[in-house]
Write a protein that holds these residues in place. Sequence first.
Motif, mmCIF file in Angstrom:
data_model
loop_
_atom_site.group_PDB
_atom_site.id
_atom_site.type_symbol
_atom_site.label_atom_id
_atom_site.label_comp_id
_atom_site.label_asym_id
_atom_site.label_seq_id
_atom_site.Cartn_x
_atom_site.Cartn_y
_atom_site.Cartn_z
ATOM 1 N N GLY A 94 6.954 0.880 8.969
ATOM 2 C CA GLY A 94 7.113 -0.359 9.715
ATOM 3 C C GLY A 94 6.042 -1.388 9.402
ATOM 4 O O GLY A 94 6.220 -2.584 9.675
ATOM 5 N N GLN A 95 4.923 -0.941 8.824
ATOM 6 C CA GLN A 95 3.850 -1.845 8.415
ATOM 7 C C GLN A 95 3.953 -2.198 6.925
ATOM 8 O O GLN A 95 2.957 -2.600 6.317
ATOM 9 C CB GLN A 95 2.493 -1.190 8.694
ATOM 10 C CG GLN A 95 2.267 -0.860 10.159
ATOM 11 C CD GLN A 95 2.263 -2.086 11.039
ATOM 12 O OE1 GLN A 95 1.517 -3.038 10.800
ATOM 13 N NE2 GLN A 95 3.125 -2.103 12.051
ATOM 14 N N SER A 96 5.162 -2.009 6.355
ATOM 15 C CA SER A 96 5.474 -2.360 4.956
ATOM 16 C C SER A 96 4.743 -1.487 3.945
ATOM 17 O O SER A 96 4.499 -1.921 2.815
ATOM 18 C CB SER A 96 5.147 -3.849 4.698
ATOM 19 O OG SER A 96 5.881 -4.676 5.582
ATOM 20 N N CYS A 97 4.400 -0.274 4.323
ATOM 21 C CA CYS A 97 3.811 0.671 3.367
ATOM 22 C C CYS A 97 4.922 1.461 2.673
ATOM 23 O O CYS A 97 5.982 1.719 3.256
ATOM 24 C CB CYS A 97 2.884 1.647 4.082
ATOM 25 S SG CYS A 97 1.407 0.900 4.791
ATOM 26 N N ALA A 98 4.649 1.841 1.435
ATOM 27 C CA ALA A 98 5.516 2.787 0.738
ATOM 28 C C ALA A 98 5.002 4.185 1.050
ATOM 29 O O ALA A 98 3.825 4.474 0.865
ATOM 30 C CB ALA A 98 5.490 2.530 -0.757
ATOM 31 N N ARG A 113 2.791 10.617 -8.311
ATOM 32 C CA ARG A 113 3.594 10.163 -9.455
ATOM 33 C C ARG A 113 4.927 9.585 -8.973
ATOM 34 O O ARG A 113 5.383 8.549 -9.474
ATOM 35 C CB ARG A 113 3.835 11.324 -10.413
ATOM 36 C CG ARG A 113 4.518 10.883 -11.726
ATOM 37 C CD ARG A 113 4.899 12.091 -12.559
ATOM 38 N NE ARG A 113 3.731 12.782 -13.058
ATOM 39 C CZ ARG A 113 3.111 12.482 -14.211
ATOM 40 N NH1 ARG A 113 3.541 11.476 -14.951
ATOM 41 N NH2 ARG A 113 2.062 13.183 -14.618
ATOM 42 N N GLN A 114 5.543 10.253 -7.972
ATOM 43 C CA GLN A 114 6.816 9.747 -7.459
ATOM 44 C C GLN A 114 6.626 8.392 -6.790
ATOM 45 O O GLN A 114 7.476 7.500 -6.921
ATOM 46 C CB GLN A 114 7.412 10.744 -6.463
ATOM 47 C CG GLN A 114 8.743 10.278 -5.889
ATOM 48 C CD GLN A 114 9.435 11.342 -5.066
ATOM 49 O OE1 GLN A 114 9.109 12.520 -5.190
ATOM 50 N NE2 GLN A 114 10.384 10.952 -4.231
ATOM 51 N N LEU A 115 5.511 8.216 -6.094
ATOM 52 C CA LEU A 115 5.276 6.935 -5.428
ATOM 53 C C LEU A 115 5.126 5.806 -6.447
ATOM 54 O O LEU A 115 5.700 4.718 -6.286
ATOM 55 C CB LEU A 115 4.042 7.029 -4.530
ATOM 56 C CG LEU A 115 3.864 5.883 -3.525
ATOM 57 C CD1 LEU A 115 3.208 6.390 -2.243
ATOM 58 C CD2 LEU A 115 3.047 4.739 -4.090
ATOM 59 N N ILE A 147 0.865 -1.193 0.000
ATOM 60 C CA ILE A 147 0.000 0.000 0.000
ATOM 61 C C ILE A 147 0.891 1.229 0.000
ATOM 62 O O ILE A 147 1.820 1.345 0.803
ATOM 63 C CB ILE A 147 -0.919 0.015 1.226
ATOM 64 C CG1 ILE A 147 -1.821 -1.219 1.240
ATOM 65 C CG2 ILE A 147 -1.758 1.286 1.256
ATOM 66 C CD1 ILE A 147 -2.628 -1.353 2.513
ATOM 67 N N GLY A 148 0.626 2.138 -0.926
ATOM 68 C CA GLY A 148 1.354 3.399 -0.967
ATOM 69 C C GLY A 148 0.587 4.481 -0.214
ATOM 70 O O GLY A 148 -0.631 4.575 -0.333
ATOM 71 N N ILE A 149 1.303 5.273 0.562
ATOM 72 C CA ILE A 149 0.689 6.345 1.349
ATOM 73 C C ILE A 149 1.367 7.659 0.986
ATOM 74 O O ILE A 149 2.600 7.786 1.092
ATOM 75 C CB ILE A 149 0.829 6.103 2.868
ATOM 76 C CG1 ILE A 149 0.294 4.722 3.250
ATOM 77 C CG2 ILE A 149 0.131 7.207 3.639
ATOM 78 C CD1 ILE A 149 -1.195 4.581 3.180
ATOM 79 N N VAL A 150 0.575 8.625 0.555
ATOM 80 C CA VAL A 150 1.064 9.985 0.325
ATOM 81 C C VAL A 150 0.616 10.842 1.499
ATOM 82 O O VAL A 150 -0.582 10.904 1.816
ATOM 83 C CB VAL A 150 0.530 10.565 -0.995
ATOM 84 C CG1 VAL A 150 0.840 12.058 -1.090
ATOM 85 C CG2 VAL A 150 1.135 9.824 -2.179
ATOM 86 N N ILE A 151 1.584 11.493 2.151
ATOM 87 C CA ILE A 151 1.287 12.356 3.306
ATOM 88 C C ILE A 151 1.543 13.799 2.916
ATOM 89 O O ILE A 151 2.655 14.165 2.525
ATOM 90 C CB ILE A 151 2.159 11.984 4.518
ATOM 91 C CG1 ILE A 151 1.959 10.511 4.904
ATOM 92 C CG2 ILE A 151 1.822 12.881 5.708
ATOM 93 C CD1 ILE A 151 2.851 10.061 6.053
#
Length: 567
Positions: free
Chosen positions: A24-28, A79-81, A2-6
């Motif tokens: 730590g939960q394996s998110c990008a 886009r970067q993610l 799962i990718g997360i944008v903050i």
Amino acid sequence: MIGIVILAHNHLHRVESLARYLAGQSCAVVIHIDKTASAEAADGLIAALASIPNIAFSERHHCEWGRFSLVEAALTASRQLLDSFPEATHVALISGSCLPIRPITELAAHLAEEPEADHIESVLVEQDGWVRDGLSAERFTLYFPFSFQRHRRIFDRFVDLQRKLKVRRQMPEGLSPHIGLQWWCLSRGTLQRIFDDPLLPAYKRFFKLTWIPDESFFQTLARKHSRHIINRPLTFVTFDNQGKPFTFYDDHLDLLTKCDNFFVRKIWPGADKLYEELLDPSRKSPDPATRSSDPMLKAVTRSVNLRSRGRPGLINQNRYTSRWYEQVFATARPYYVFDGFDRLFPRFLEGLRESEGLEMHGHLYAADKVEFIGDAQVFAGNLIASPPHRDYRPDQFLVNLVWGRRQILQGFLHDFGPSIRLRRHILRDPNAQIVRIAEGWMLAAYLHSRSQPDMEAVFFGLFRSERENLTKGFEEWDLKADILEIPLLALLNRPLRTARSIQTVLPPDTDIAPALSHIAVPEGFPEFLERMASEGFDIPEMEPLLAALRRQQKSDGFDPAKQIRRI
């Protein structure tokens, strides 16, 4: 993955904690730091997270609420993610003030059930109902080149000018205007199709001149490129009556953990307990059977109502009640108003004070004094026994009186004749418990006439007040008070029955017997009524009333204490 944008702009130490947990939960994780944040703070965050391989930082933009820069920041980071983490299957957009409510493992399982589904609030602007205050369809049909925050006056005037000129922009071909919450979770395929759309530059040019495009850009383009939209965001956000996001604190923890969303916004940066509990990797999710956002929504609704409407009996000058706004009762709790009894019962006030359950004042609105209990010169809430201060806002004086001693029931003696403003206030207050002698104003007229040379003029003034104002108020106004009105003739002929009826409306611990222990008709009152009748005043049931008054004067006085205590 799962990718997360903050999207972050302040309190970057909290953003660091959030990013560490998600990584730590394996998110990008890709973080966009607003250019409004200082270079020192931004460099500190980048250095603190530099060693974590699945955290990256995107190009910084200077973001402003209501402007396209927020969309540009989300586009750049998304886009970067996609480019940096090809294994990411979904991208969720959250803010730096968001926290996860449920474990990321549950989010991954939820997204895996429908891999191509996009979780984004996206409804036609004509059908949208969550725009609390501001523009809706005109977001798309007018031009918005000016900043609402920095150039408010120009912004408003330009909108008015466009309305007068009947300006109407056309949506780009292939798009229909949709609107929804800023925070979403899109599949990789949908995002990639948005980026690959050859008309994307034209879409961006159009949305740069729309109002609050972060609530419409992705919501509109998702409708064009998504294969399956679940019109429910994964982030729990609710707004107050002004359209601002509700802020959550430590004492919301129990309700938040039971919500069926996966993220929540917006968290107060000082909510240490929320950050500690919700960012604990070992935290377990509650039983799915108990999971619901309804309790939290109800709590927020109550809070918003208190903020916007005030609470009963606590009203400031910005939301003072009026005849046009009566959703909130003016007083904090019930109170008792007794009209006319002290003129017939010499021990009425003293007798009520002997009982428990009711704190009895005298005539709070006497012309020349304020009769607080115990002859106090200063009462609870810093109310002073000053007629000029009281009469400046007589209704607010009563509101503060009840609020200052809201732990107990209060009562006072009152003549409803003089103040129309206060009378209207009391009669429209559901907390008012009124017990009155219907013809008590006749006794008032007589007692006033003793000190007045022009007796007829005094009586005529009170007569007109009663018939034209007082009676009209009790019969025609939007009454909400609880009123027990006792005819004088019934009080004289059936005193015990009257005492019983009064006892039923009083607090359980209050004994009416001592207050009605003696009835005394003022000397000369029957002759006064006869004289007024001879002058042409119409007094209902004149003959029976005179007979009852004379009979009472000849008796030794009514003493029903023993009988009443048996009620």
